[in-house]
Design a protein around this motif. Sequence first.
Motif, short mmCIF file in Angstrom:
data_model
loop_
_atom_site.label_atom_id
_atom_site.label_comp_id
_atom_site.label_asym_id
_atom_site.label_seq_id
_atom_site.Cartn_x
_atom_site.Cartn_y
_atom_site.Cartn_z
N GLY A 9 0.87 -1.18 0.00
CA GLY A 9 0.00 0.00 0.00
C GLY A 9 0.90 1.22 0.00
N MET A 31 0.27 -9.37 -1.50
CA MET A 31 -0.55 -10.51 -1.94
C MET A 31 -1.41 -10.18 -3.15
SD MET A 31 -3.31 -10.79 1.16
CE MET A 31 -4.32 -9.40 1.67
N SER A 41 -5.28 1.86 0.23
CA SER A 41 -4.65 2.76 -0.75
C SER A 41 -5.25 2.61 -2.14
CB SER A 41 -3.15 2.46 -0.83
OG SER A 41 -2.58 2.47 0.45
N GLY A 167 3.08 -12.13 -3.48
CA GLY A 167 3.17 -13.30 -2.62
C GLY A 167 2.40 -13.07 -1.34
N PRO A 198 -5.14 -3.29 7.30
CA PRO A 198 -6.01 -3.99 8.26
C PRO A 198 -5.66 -5.45 8.45
CG PRO A 198 -7.13 -3.69 6.16
CD PRO A 198 -5.85 -2.91 6.06
N LEU A 203 -1.66 -10.81 11.26
CA LEU A 203 -0.31 -11.39 11.31
C LEU A 203 0.25 -11.36 12.73
CD1 LEU A 203 1.07 -9.75 8.04
CD2 LEU A 203 0.81 -12.20 8.41
N TYR A 251 -17.64 14.42 4.05
CA TYR A 251 -16.67 15.20 3.29
C TYR A 251 -16.77 14.76 1.83
CZ TYR A 251 -13.87 10.93 3.52
OH TYR A 251 -13.44 9.62 3.40
N GLY A 340 -7.87 5.85 8.72
CA GLY A 340 -8.64 6.65 7.77
C GLY A 340 -8.01 7.96 7.36
N GLY A 342 -4.23 8.12 6.53
CA GLY A 342 -2.79 7.89 6.33
C GLY A 342 -2.26 8.06 4.92
C1 FAD Z 1 -12.98 5.50 2.19
C2 FAD Z 1 -11.63 5.95 2.63
C3 FAD Z 1 -11.28 7.28 2.52
C4 FAD Z 1 -10.04 7.71 2.93
N1 FAD Z 1 -9.71 9.02 2.76
C5 FAD Z 1 -8.46 9.45 3.04
C6 FAD Z 1 -8.09 10.77 2.74
O1 FAD Z 1 -8.89 11.55 2.22
N2 FAD Z 1 -6.81 11.16 3.02
C7 FAD Z 1 -5.90 10.31 3.57
O2 FAD Z 1 -4.78 10.74 3.81
N3 FAD Z 1 -6.23 9.04 3.86
C8 FAD Z 1 -7.48 8.59 3.61
N4 FAD Z 1 -7.85 7.30 3.86
C9 FAD Z 1 -6.90 6.41 4.54
C10 FAD Z 1 -5.84 5.86 3.61
O3 FAD Z 1 -6.41 5.42 2.42
C11 FAD Z 1 -5.12 4.75 4.35
O4 FAD Z 1 -4.71 5.25 5.61
C12 FAD Z 1 -3.89 4.27 3.61
O5 FAD Z 1 -4.18 4.03 2.26
C13 FAD Z 1 -3.39 3.01 4.29
O6 FAD Z 1 -2.28 2.53 3.57
P1 FAD Z 1 -1.49 1.25 4.07
O7 FAD Z 1 -0.33 1.13 3.17
O8 FAD Z 1 -1.27 1.32 5.53
O9 FAD Z 1 -2.50 0.00 3.91
P2 FAD Z 1 -3.15 -0.65 2.63
O10 FAD Z 1 -3.30 0.33 1.54
O11 FAD Z 1 -4.39 -1.36 3.07
O12 FAD Z 1 -2.08 -1.70 2.13
C14 FAD Z 1 -1.84 -2.91 2.77
C15 FAD Z 1 -1.29 -3.88 1.73
O13 FAD Z 1 -0.85 -5.06 2.40
C16 FAD Z 1 -1.11 -6.17 1.57
N5 FAD Z 1 -1.17 -7.36 2.43
C17 FAD Z 1 -1.97 -7.55 3.49
N6 FAD Z 1 -1.72 -8.73 4.08
C18 FAD Z 1 -0.72 -9.31 3.37
C19 FAD Z 1 -0.03 -10.55 3.48
N7 FAD Z 1 -0.31 -11.42 4.45
N8 FAD Z 1 0.93 -10.83 2.57
C20 FAD Z 1 1.23 -9.93 1.57
N9 FAD Z 1 0.59 -8.75 1.43
C21 FAD Z 1 -0.36 -8.44 2.31
C22 FAD Z 1 -2.47 -5.82 0.93
O14 FAD Z 1 -2.69 -6.53 -0.27
C23 FAD Z 1 -2.34 -4.31 0.71
O15 FAD Z 1 -1.89 -4.01 -0.59
C24 FAD Z 1 -9.09 6.81 3.48
C25 FAD Z 1 -9.44 5.46 3.59
C26 FAD Z 1 -10.68 5.02 3.16
C27 FAD Z 1 -11.03 3.57 3.28
#
Ligand code: FAD
Length: 389
Positions: A9, A31, A41, A167, A198, A203, A251, A340, A342
């Motif tokens: 992400g 994955m 993301s 993977g 999430p 894990l 919003y 929400g 990040g």
């Molecule tokens: C509706 C909505 C609106 C939002 N609006 C905003 C906004 O306006 N501004 C803002 O800044 N943020 C916003 N956010 C929040 C933002 O989108 C998230 O905080 C951010 O995208 C999280 O990124 P991440 O990399 O932590 O997680 P994720 O994007 O969820 O990435 C996690 C990755 O891990 C991979 N994965 C999981 N488990 C495994 C495994 N066992 N093996 C291999 N891969 C795995 C998944 O496939 C995924 O690609 C919003 C979120 C939502 C849902």
Amino acid sequence: MKITVVGAGVWGTSTAYYLRKMGVQVELIDMWGPGNVRSGSGGASRIIRLVYGPDDVYIDLTARSFHLWNDLFQKNAKDYYQETGLLWLFSQEDDSYAADSKRRIEALGFELEELDITDTQLAYPQISLTGIRKVYFEDKAGILYASKCCELLLQRFQEIGGHYMTGHATVDEQSSDFSLLINGKKAVSDQYIFACGPWTRNLFPGLLKKYTYVSKQDVYHFVIPPERMRLFDTSHLPVWLDYNVESPLYYGMPMHLAKGFKIAYDDRSEIFNPDQDDRLPNLTHLTKARKFIDHRFPLLTQAPVAYTEVCQYDNSLDGHFIVDMHPQFKNVLVMTGSSGHGFKMGPALGETVSRHLLKGSPLPEQFRLNRFLNKSVVQSQFIQKEKKH
Ligand SMILES: Cc1cc2nc3c(=O)[nH]c(=O)nc-3n(C[C@H](O)[C@H](O)[C@H](O)COP(=O)(O)OP(=O)(O)OC[C@H]3O[C@@H](n4cnc5c(N)ncnc54)[C@H](O)[C@@H]3O)c2cc1C
């Protein structure tokens, strides 16, 4: 030194990119792929804005991210970002969420202006300001095209020699020796980073389940009638946020990426299982969103839904990020609890984690896990309530 980053992400891919930029051998694993539809993301668009109440840590990370996003976009910013400004609408007297940020924002060279309500109404006839008590305008804010930004980050990572593979990762948190399996095969590195949104709590359930929860979030894009298109485009309507503590906070965004008028809400009450639950919009929430539109955007009353997205928030109990070393495994760092908000800060967070691992610079205290040991609070980025369990 070799570092494996699990989760592509915005947080994992940014971290992999800055580690690689600092000369480390980096393997990035996901994955389903960067910005996939199930990931946080993976949405079409996310807001970037600086206002964060008194939380300077997020203002600083966002300010730094503006700079880093620009570097990443190079000459193609318009493919990834649309600057619109952000209109903060307060239907309560308490405007501290904006007012408390003003000094820090201005100290960093950005602007936040309180607007006169009558002038605002004249400037934006497509919004009904009924019940609004205070208005602020943040000019350096806008829309990041989220899943496209993730693809770009991966491209930049690979351009400088980063290695990506698809993977599925598993770990055994019960074991005293840490080991990572990718598709059932052992993968060895000097350091491991888990940025699995999430899924991170699955894990490391022992460490994270009591401090995190996942909520379902629906996003609606409504059809704009052809004769009103101009009023709802990015030149005439900024991103907006209707701030109040009484009902779900709505919003939204003007027309972008040819998807319609976007609306989402910040209610986190519907618990969601990202592996098992259907990604279908909840009709009760849709009815509420329509009521909100009738009230705040009456020119769009009865507009049909053009497109919906169902996503999840990876919440921490207090709404602050979790970025810390795993207390049991000295070479494992977890990044989760993006709660929400990040996306915008992905690049600065990736840079911060890279500097921590390679140069020993400290991680922000607000993101450490030990904050949960002393008190138990339930908050969000917007609303802060202390709750005794
Ligand atoms: C509706 C909505 C609106 C939002 N609006 C905003 C906004 O306006 N501004 C803002 O800044 N943020 C916003 N956010 C929040 C933002 O989108 C998230 O905080 C951010 O995208 C999280 O990124 P991440 O990399 O932590 O997680 P994720 O994007 O969820 O990435 C996690 C990755 O891990 C991979 N994965 C999981 N488990 C495994 C495994 N066992 N093996 C291999 N891969 C795995 C998944 O496939 C995924 O690609 C919003 C979120 C939502 C849902």
